[in-house]
Design a protein around this motif. Structure first.
Motif, PDB file in Angstrom:
ATOM      1  N   VAL A  90       0.842  -1.194   0.000  1.00 30.96           N
ATOM      2  CA  VAL A  90       0.000   0.000   0.000  1.00 30.96           C
ATOM      3  C   VAL A  90       0.880   1.248   0.000  1.00 30.96           C
ATOM      4  O   VAL A  90       1.844   1.336   0.766  1.00 30.96           O
ATOM      5  CB  VAL A  90      -0.920   0.008   1.239  1.00 30.96           C
ATOM      6  CG1 VAL A  90      -1.601   1.356   1.412  1.00 30.96           C
ATOM      7  CG2 VAL A  90      -1.961  -1.102   1.124  1.00 30.96           C
ATOM      8  N   TYR A  91       0.557   2.227  -0.858  1.00 27.40           N
ATOM      9  CA  TYR A  91       1.331   3.474  -0.895  1.00 27.40           C
ATOM     10  C   TYR A  91       0.467   4.601  -1.462  1.00 27.40           C
ATOM     11  O   TYR A  91      -0.650   4.370  -1.933  1.00 27.40           O
ATOM     12  CB  TYR A  91       2.616   3.314  -1.717  1.00 27.40           C
ATOM     13  CG  TYR A  91       2.480   2.564  -3.019  1.00 27.40           C
ATOM     14  CD1 TYR A  91       2.224   3.226  -4.216  1.00 27.40           C
ATOM     15  CD2 TYR A  91       2.623   1.173  -3.061  1.00 27.40           C
ATOM     16  CE1 TYR A  91       2.123   2.535  -5.414  1.00 27.40           C
ATOM     17  CE2 TYR A  91       2.516   0.469  -4.256  1.00 27.40           C
ATOM     18  CZ  TYR A  91       2.271   1.165  -5.437  1.00 27.40           C
ATOM     19  OH  TYR A  91       2.163   0.479  -6.626  1.00 27.40           O
ATOM     20  N   GLY A  92       1.006   5.811  -1.385  1.00 24.33           N
ATOM     21  CA  GLY A  92       0.253   6.968  -1.863  1.00 24.33           C
ATOM     22  C   GLY A  92      -0.985   7.239  -1.051  1.00 24.33           C
ATOM     23  O   GLY A  92      -2.008   7.677  -1.589  1.00 24.33           O
ATOM     24  N   VAL A  93      -0.914   7.038   0.264  1.00 22.84           N
ATOM     25  CA  VAL A  93      -2.097   7.159   1.112  1.00 22.84           C
ATOM     26  C   VAL A  93      -2.396   8.640   1.396  1.00 22.84           C
ATOM     27  O   VAL A  93      -1.514   9.397   1.815  1.00 22.84           O
ATOM     28  CB  VAL A  93      -1.902   6.406   2.438  1.00 22.84           C
ATOM     29  CG1 VAL A  93      -3.148   6.533   3.314  1.00 22.84           C
ATOM     30  CG2 VAL A  93      -1.574   4.939   2.175  1.00 22.84           C
ATOM     31  N   LYS A  94      -3.629   9.038   1.171  1.00 27.23           N
ATOM     32  CA  LYS A  94      -4.099  10.387   1.463  1.00 27.23           C
ATOM     33  C   LYS A  94      -5.405  10.283   2.244  1.00 27.23           C
ATOM     34  O   LYS A  94      -6.189   9.343   2.064  1.00 27.23           O
ATOM     35  CB  LYS A  94      -4.353  11.183   0.183  1.00 27.23           C
ATOM     36  CG  LYS A  94      -3.135  11.336  -0.722  1.00 27.23           C
ATOM     37  CD  LYS A  94      -2.109  12.299  -0.160  1.00 27.23           C
ATOM     38  CE  LYS A  94      -0.971  12.518  -1.154  1.00 27.23           C
ATOM     39  NZ  LYS A  94       0.067  13.440  -0.593  1.00 27.23           N
ATOM     40  N   ALA A  95      -5.657  11.295   3.106  1.00 31.10           N
ATOM     41  CA  ALA A  95      -6.899  11.327   3.875  1.00 31.10           C
ATOM     42  C   ALA A  95      -7.522  12.708   3.747  1.00 31.10           C
ATOM     43  O   ALA A  95      -6.823  13.733   3.714  1.00 31.10           O
ATOM     44  CB  ALA A  95      -6.628  10.995   5.331  1.00 31.10           C
ATOM     45  N   TYR A  96      -8.866  12.759   3.697  1.00 39.12           N
ATOM     46  CA  TYR A  96      -9.602  14.018   3.522  1.00 39.12           C
ATOM     47  C   TYR A  96     -10.830  14.015   4.433  1.00 39.12           C
ATOM     48  O   TYR A  96     -11.341  12.951   4.815  1.00 39.12           O
ATOM     49  CB  TYR A  96     -10.062  14.177   2.064  1.00 39.12           C
ATOM     50  CG  TYR A  96      -8.944  14.025   1.052  1.00 39.12           C
ATOM     51  CD1 TYR A  96      -8.209  15.129   0.634  1.00 39.12           C
ATOM     52  CD2 TYR A  96      -8.638  12.774   0.517  1.00 39.12           C
ATOM     53  CE1 TYR A  96      -7.188  14.990  -0.303  1.00 39.12           C
ATOM     54  CE2 TYR A  96      -7.611  12.616  -0.411  1.00 39.12           C
ATOM     55  CZ  TYR A  96      -6.893  13.737  -0.819  1.00 39.12           C
ATOM     56  OH  TYR A  96      -5.871  13.599  -1.740  1.00 39.12           O
ATOM     57  N   ASN A  97     -11.329  15.207   4.737  1.00 37.93           N
ATOM     58  CA  ASN A  97     -12.597  15.283   5.446  1.00 37.93           C
ATOM     59  C   ASN A  97     -13.745  15.322   4.441  1.00 37.93           C
ATOM     60  O   ASN A  97     -13.532  15.164   3.226  1.00 37.93           O
ATOM     61  CB  ASN A  97     -12.623  16.478   6.413  1.00 37.93           C
ATOM     62  CG  ASN A  97     -12.621  17.829   5.701  1.00 37.93           C
ATOM     63  OD1 ASN A  97     -12.809  17.915   4.479  1.00 37.93           O
ATOM     64  ND2 ASN A  97     -12.431  18.896   6.457  1.00 37.93           N
ATOM     65  N   SER A  98     -14.963  15.565   4.907  1.00 42.16           N
ATOM     66  CA  SER A  98     -16.123  15.495   4.023  1.00 42.16           C
ATOM     67  C   SER A  98     -16.113  16.580   2.958  1.00 42.16           C
ATOM     68  O   SER A  98     -16.757  16.435   1.910  1.00 42.16           O
ATOM     69  CB  SER A  98     -17.412  15.601   4.847  1.00 42.16           C
ATOM     70  OG  SER A  98     -17.493  16.873   5.480  1.00 42.16           O
ATOM     71  N   LYS A  99     -15.380  17.683   3.198  1.00 42.60           N
ATOM     72  CA  LYS A  99     -15.345  18.799   2.249  1.00 42.60           C
ATOM     73  C   LYS A  99     -14.128  18.737   1.326  1.00 42.60           C
ATOM     74  O   LYS A  99     -13.906  19.655   0.539  1.00 42.60           O
ATOM     75  CB  LYS A  99     -15.357  20.113   3.017  1.00 42.60           C
ATOM     76  CG  LYS A  99     -16.610  20.318   3.867  1.00 42.60           C
ATOM     77  CD  LYS A  99     -16.541  21.615   4.647  1.00 42.60           C
ATOM     78  CE  LYS A  99     -17.824  21.839   5.445  1.00 42.60           C
ATOM     79  NZ  LYS A  99     -18.068  20.773   6.436  1.00 42.60           N
ATOM     80  N   GLY A 100     -13.329  17.661   1.448  1.00 43.18           N
ATOM     81  CA  GLY A 100     -12.181  17.506   0.567  1.00 43.18           C
ATOM     82  C   GLY A 100     -10.890  18.082   1.100  1.00 43.18           C
ATOM     83  O   GLY A 100      -9.874  18.092   0.386  1.00 43.18           O
ATOM     84  N   LYS A 101     -10.894  18.579   2.337  1.00 41.63           N
ATOM     85  CA  LYS A 101      -9.671  19.113   2.927  1.00 41.63           C
ATOM     86  C   LYS A 101      -8.752  17.968   3.334  1.00 41.63           C
ATOM     87  O   LYS A 101      -9.175  17.027   3.999  1.00 41.63           O
ATOM     88  CB  LYS A 101      -9.998  19.969   4.146  1.00 41.63           C
ATOM     89  CG  LYS A 101      -8.747  20.531   4.844  1.00 41.63           C
ATOM     90  CD  LYS A 101      -9.127  21.291   6.103  1.00 41.63           C
ATOM     91  CE  LYS A 101      -7.876  21.750   6.847  1.00 41.63           C
ATOM     92  NZ  LYS A 101      -8.205  22.462   8.111  1.00 41.63           N
ATOM     93  N   GLU A 102      -7.471  18.047   2.927  1.00 41.69           N
ATOM     94  CA  GLU A 102      -6.526  16.985   3.261  1.00 41.69           C
ATOM     95  C   GLU A 102      -6.205  17.014   4.749  1.00 41.69           C
ATOM     96  O   GLU A 102      -6.013  18.076   5.345  1.00 41.69           O
ATOM     97  CB  GLU A 102      -5.241  17.106   2.445  1.00 41.69           C
ATOM     98  CG  GLU A 102      -4.314  15.909   2.624  1.00 41.69           C
ATOM     99  CD  GLU A 102      -3.202  15.836   1.585  1.00 41.69           C
ATOM    100  OE1 GLU A 102      -2.317  14.980   1.747  1.00 41.69           O
ATOM    101  OE2 GLU A 102      -3.228  16.633   0.623  1.00 41.69           O
ATOM    102  N   LEU A 103      -6.145  15.822   5.342  1.00 39.18           N
ATOM    103  CA  LEU A 103      -5.932  15.662   6.773  1.00 39.18           C
ATOM    104  C   LEU A 103      -4.550  15.089   7.065  1.00 39.18           C
ATOM    105  O   LEU A 103      -3.945  14.407   6.222  1.00 39.18           O
ATOM    106  CB  LEU A 103      -6.995  14.733   7.359  1.00 39.18           C
ATOM    107  CG  LEU A 103      -8.455  15.154   7.138  1.00 39.18           C
ATOM    108  CD1 LEU A 103      -9.395  14.080   7.650  1.00 39.18           C
ATOM    109  CD2 LEU A 103      -8.744  16.498   7.822  1.00 39.18           C
ATOM    110  N   GLU A 104      -4.090  15.342   8.267  1.00 39.96           N
ATOM    111  CA  GLU A 104      -2.783  14.832   8.682  1.00 39.96           C
ATOM    112  C   GLU A 104      -2.880  13.337   9.002  1.00 39.96           C
ATOM    113  O   GLU A 104      -3.836  12.874   9.632  1.00 39.96           O
ATOM    114  CB  GLU A 104      -2.295  15.588   9.914  1.00 39.96           C
ATOM    115  CG  GLU A 104      -0.924  15.144  10.384  1.00 39.96           C
ATOM    116  CD  GLU A 104      -0.458  15.901  11.611  1.00 39.96           C
ATOM    117  OE1 GLU A 104       0.648  15.577  12.110  1.00 39.96           O
ATOM    118  OE2 GLU A 104      -1.188  16.803  12.085  1.00 39.96           O
ATOM    119  N   ILE A 105      -1.870  12.598   8.553  1.00 44.08           N
ATOM    120  CA  ILE A 105      -1.766  11.158   8.839  1.00 44.08           C
ATOM    121  C   ILE A 105      -0.462  10.926   9.591  1.00 44.08           C
ATOM    122  O   ILE A 105       0.579  11.472   9.218  1.00 44.08           O
ATOM    123  CB  ILE A 105      -1.757  10.322   7.546  1.00 44.08           C
ATOM    124  CG1 ILE A 105      -3.059  10.534   6.762  1.00 44.08           C
ATOM    125  CG2 ILE A 105      -1.556   8.845   7.859  1.00 44.08           C
ATOM    126  CD1 ILE A 105      -3.066   9.836   5.418  1.00 44.08           C
TER     127      ILE A 105
END
Length: 590
Positions: A68-83
Motif C-alpha cells: 500500500v502506498y500513496g495514502v491520502k486522507a480528507y474530510n467530508s469537504k475535501g480538505k486533506e488531513l494529517e496522517i
C-alpha cells in the motif's frame, strides 16, 4: 449464530452509517488499483485505519500493508488531513469533521487464496489483501463498487450481496473480509440443489465444451458431499460460488470461505486440469461444512491483527483431506484402485516421520502460523519435527473410519452428528466437544481409546489389521537398501540436499545437509549415473565407507544400510467376500 446476525442486519434498510469503498483499475498493466474509502459519522478524535496482517482460512502473518502506498486522507469537504504512523500496519488521522475519506494505491501481482493480483486479464481480489478497514467500525455494513470502465468485458463474481450495477453489500466487516472476488471475462455454470444455487465461475483459456465437461464432474462432487451430511448448508444469500481461475499467470491454491471458495491453478482443463484440479474442488467444498460452520472455537472471532492458532486443524483440515479423494471415488471420478494407490504417499510420510516423538496432532496444528504459507529465512528442522496436520489428520480420519466400520458404524454418520450439534446451529466446538460427540456416537471406551492414543498422544493405529477389514493389504514396498536421505548427483559428486531424518542410517552416521559424497567404498561417485545406482549394488546390513567433503574439509564416515521402511497399500487379491463387501460399501457413491 453468525448467519442469523447477517440476515438481521440485511433486513434493515436506509443505513446512514455504511462504510463505502470504490476500487478502479486504470493501471492494471502495472498491477495497481486505486482505492477510495469513506467512513462517515466517526465519534473518535483520532481515527485509525489498518491493513489486515492475515486472512480467513490462513493462519500465518502476511503483512498486506507492504503493498500500500500513496495514502491520502480528507474530510467530508475535501480538505486533506494529517496522517501519522505508529506501526507498519495502521494510519491514524486527526482533524476530521466526523467523516474520513481515504485514497491509496495498491500493488498486487499474486493470484491465489491469500493475495491479490491485478493485471490485464483480471482483478483477482482477496479482500484483506486489498482494502483498509477500521476496527472501531467493524459492526457496520459495507458497500463496495468495482469500477470496470477500463475493462468493459469484465464481470464481477463474489459471495457479496449484489445491490445494483457494480455495487455489492456485506453486512459487516467480517463478512466483507471473508468475500474474495474475481473480476474478469469469466464463464459461469450453475445448478440448483434443494432450492440452493451452486455457481461455478471459471476464468480460463479453454472452450465451452471443456468447461461443460468439467462442470458435470463438479456437480457429482457437490452431490456426493451433500450425501455425507444429508443436506447443504444454509448459504446466507441462497448461493454458493466456486471462484476458479485456471490461468498461466496465477499460483496454485485453494481457499475456503463461508459461501464461496477460491480455486487457482496454472494447469488448464486441456492440459490435465480436467482431473488434476478436481481434488481442490472436493477439498474446498467440504469446508463449507467442516471449518466454515463446524468451526473450532479457537478460530472465533478471527483476528486480523495477529496470527491465528488452533489445535483442531487435524480435524478441520485433516479430516477434510481424508474426504478429498474418498469423495472423488464415490463420485466415480477416481477408481477404487487409484484411490487405494493415492493413500500410499500420505501414509508413508506420516508413518515414517520422527516428528511424532515431539508433537501430537494437536501440537502439530499449533504450528500452522509457521507453515501455512508462512515465510522465513532461517533454516528449520521440519523433516524431524513436523507432520502436516493435513496429512496427519487425513490418516487419522482413515483410521477412525475403518475402526468405526468394524463396529458397524462409519465416519460419515459421525461427521453428520458434528454437523447437527455444532455446524447447523453454528456453535463453535472444542476438542473435548469432539471427544464427547464420539462418546455419544460410538461409546465411551471407543472414544477414550481413540483420543487418548492418537489425538492427545502420537501413537499410530494398527493399520495392517484395519486395512484387512476392507480387503486391503499393507506390505513392505521392497527389501532394497535404505540410505536415509535425499541425494543429488552432479559432475563433482553427490550432495545431500535436505535435512536428514532422525533414526535413519545417514543420521546415525553423522551426515549433514550440504555434505558432498566423493567416494563410496573407494569408488568415485561422479562416474555413476546417480547415487541410487550406487545403492543398487548393496543390501540392507552392508556398510558404505564414504569420503565426504564438508566446509572445504574431507573426512570419512561409515553408513550401515537398513531395509527400506516404505510400505505399499494395495487391494488384496485374496480378500474374502465379507471384506470385499465392506470395501465396496466404504467406497461406493450414495
Amino acid at each position: 449464530m453468525r448467519a442469523m446476525f447477517i440476515f438481521l442486519i440485511f433486513a434493515a434498510t436506509g443505513f446512514s452509517q455504511t462504510n463505502t469503498y470504490n476500487i478502479s483499475f486504470e493501471n492494471s498493466t502495472h498491477h495497481e488499483a486505486v482505492i477510495k474509502a469513506t467512513f462517515p459519522e466517526i465519534k473518535s478524535d483520532t481515527f485509525e485505519v489498518r491493513m489486515s496482517r492475515t486472512s480467513p482460512g490462513r493462519y500465518a502473518l502476511h503483512e498486506f500493508s507492504k503493498n500500500v502506498y500513496g495514502v491520502k486522507a480528507y474530510n467530508s469537504k475535501g480538505k486533506e488531513l494529517e496522517i501519522f504512523r505508529e506501526d507498519p500496519y495502521s494510519w491514524k488521522i486527526t482533524g476530521h469533521d466526523g467523516t474520513v475519506k481515504i485514497k491509496y494505491i495498491l500493488f498486487g501481482n499474486r493470484a491465489d487464496g491469500t493475495y491479490t493480483q491485478i493485471d490485464e486479464t483480471h482483478a483477482h481480489l482477496n479482500i484483506p489483501a486489498t482494502f483498509m478497514y477500521s476496527e472501531e467500525l467493524k459492526a457496520r455494513p459495507v458497500e463496495v463498487s468495482f469500477d470496470t470502465s477500463q475493462h468493459p468485458e469484465w464481470k464481477i463474481a463474489t459471495q457479496l450481496k449484489h445491490l445494483e450495477n457494480n455495487t455489492f453489500f456485506a453486512p459487516d466487516l467480517y463478512y466483507f473480509m471473508d468475500s474474495p472476488t474475481e473480476i474478469s471475462d469469466y464463464d459461469m455454470r450453475e445448478f440448483s440443489v434443494n432450492g440452493k444455487n451452486i455457481r461455478f465461475v471459471l476464468h480460463h483459456p479453454g472452450t465451452e465444451q471443456e468447461f461443460q465437461e468439467y462442470f458435470e464432474k463438479v456437480k457429482k462432487i457437490v452431490l456426493q458431499e451433500k450425501e455425507v451430511f444429508e443436506e447443504l448448508p444454509n448459504y446466507d444469500f441462497g448461493e454458493y460460488t466456486f471462484l476458479a481461475c485456471y490461468m498461466p499467470n496465477v499460483s496454485g491454491d485453494g481457499m475456503e470461505h463461508r459461501n464461496s471458495t477460491v480455486l487457482t491453478d496454472v494447469t488448464s482443463l486441456s492440459e490435465g486440469g480436467m482431473t488434476e484440479n478436481l481434488p481442490t474442488v472436493s477439498h474446498e467444498f467440504f469446508h463449507s461444512w467442516n471449518v466454515e460452520r463446524i468451526r473450532p472455537d479457537s478460530l472465533e472471532p478471527f483476528d486480523f491483527t495477529e496470527a491465528n492458532m488452533s489445535g483442531a486443524l487435524w480435524f478441520a483440515e485433516g479430516f477434510t483431506s481424508y474426504y478429498t479423494n474418498l469423495i472423488l471415488t464415490r463420485a466415480g471420478l477416481l477408481t477404487p484402485e487409484a484411490y487405494v494407490e493415492s493413500l500410499n504417499g500420505t501414509f508413508n510420510y506420516v508413518w515414517n516421520s520422527p516428528a511424532t516423538e515431539f508433537f501430537n496432532p494437536i501440537e502439530m496444528s499449533y504450528q500452522a502460523p509457521f507453515v501455512d504459507a508462512a515465510t522465513s529465512v532461517d533454516p528449520v528442522n521440519r523433516e524431524n519435527t513436523f507432520i502436516s496436520y493435513y496429512s496427519y489428520g487425513s490418516v487419522l480420519g482413515l483410521a477412525l473410519d475403518l475402526k468405526l466400520r468394524k463396529k458397524g458404524l462409519n465416519l460419515d454418520d459421525f461427521m453428520k452428528l458434528t454437523w447437527q450439534k455444532f455446524g447447523k446451529p453454528e456453535v463453535q466446538y472444542t476438542i473435548s466437544d469432539l471427544e464427547a460427540t464420539l462418546v455419544t456416537y460410538a461409546g465411551k471406551d471407543f472414544a477414550t481409546d481413540f483420543f487418548n492414543n492418537y489425538i492427545y498422544n502420537s501413537k499410530m493405529p494398527d493399520y495392517e489389521n484395519l486395512f484387512a477389514t476392507v480387503g486391503l493389504q499393507l506390505e513392505r514396498a521392497s527389501k532394497n537398501a535404505f540410505f536415509g536421505t535425499s541425494v543429488k548427483t552432479d559432475s563433482n559428486g553427490a550432495v545431500i540436499y535436505g535435512n536428514i531424518q532422525r533414526n535413519t542410517p545417514a543420521y546415525e552416521a553423522g551426515l549433514d545437509k550440504g555434505d558432498r559424497i566423493i567416494e563410496v567404498n573407494g569408488e568415485d561417485v561422479w562416474e555413476q549415473n546417480s547415487f541410487d545406482t550406487v545403492l543398487e549394488k548393496y543390501k540392507p546390513g552392508e556398510k558404505l565407507r564414504l569420503l565426504i567433503e564438508r566446509h572445504g574439509q574431507t573426512f570419512r564416515k561409515v553408513v550401515t544400510l537398513t531395509e527400506d521402511p516404505t510400505y505399499t497399500i494395495s487391494i488384496d487379491p485374496e480378500a474374502g467376500k465379507k471384506e470385499i463387501m465392506a470395501r465396496q460399501k466404504w467406497l461406493s457413491g450414495k
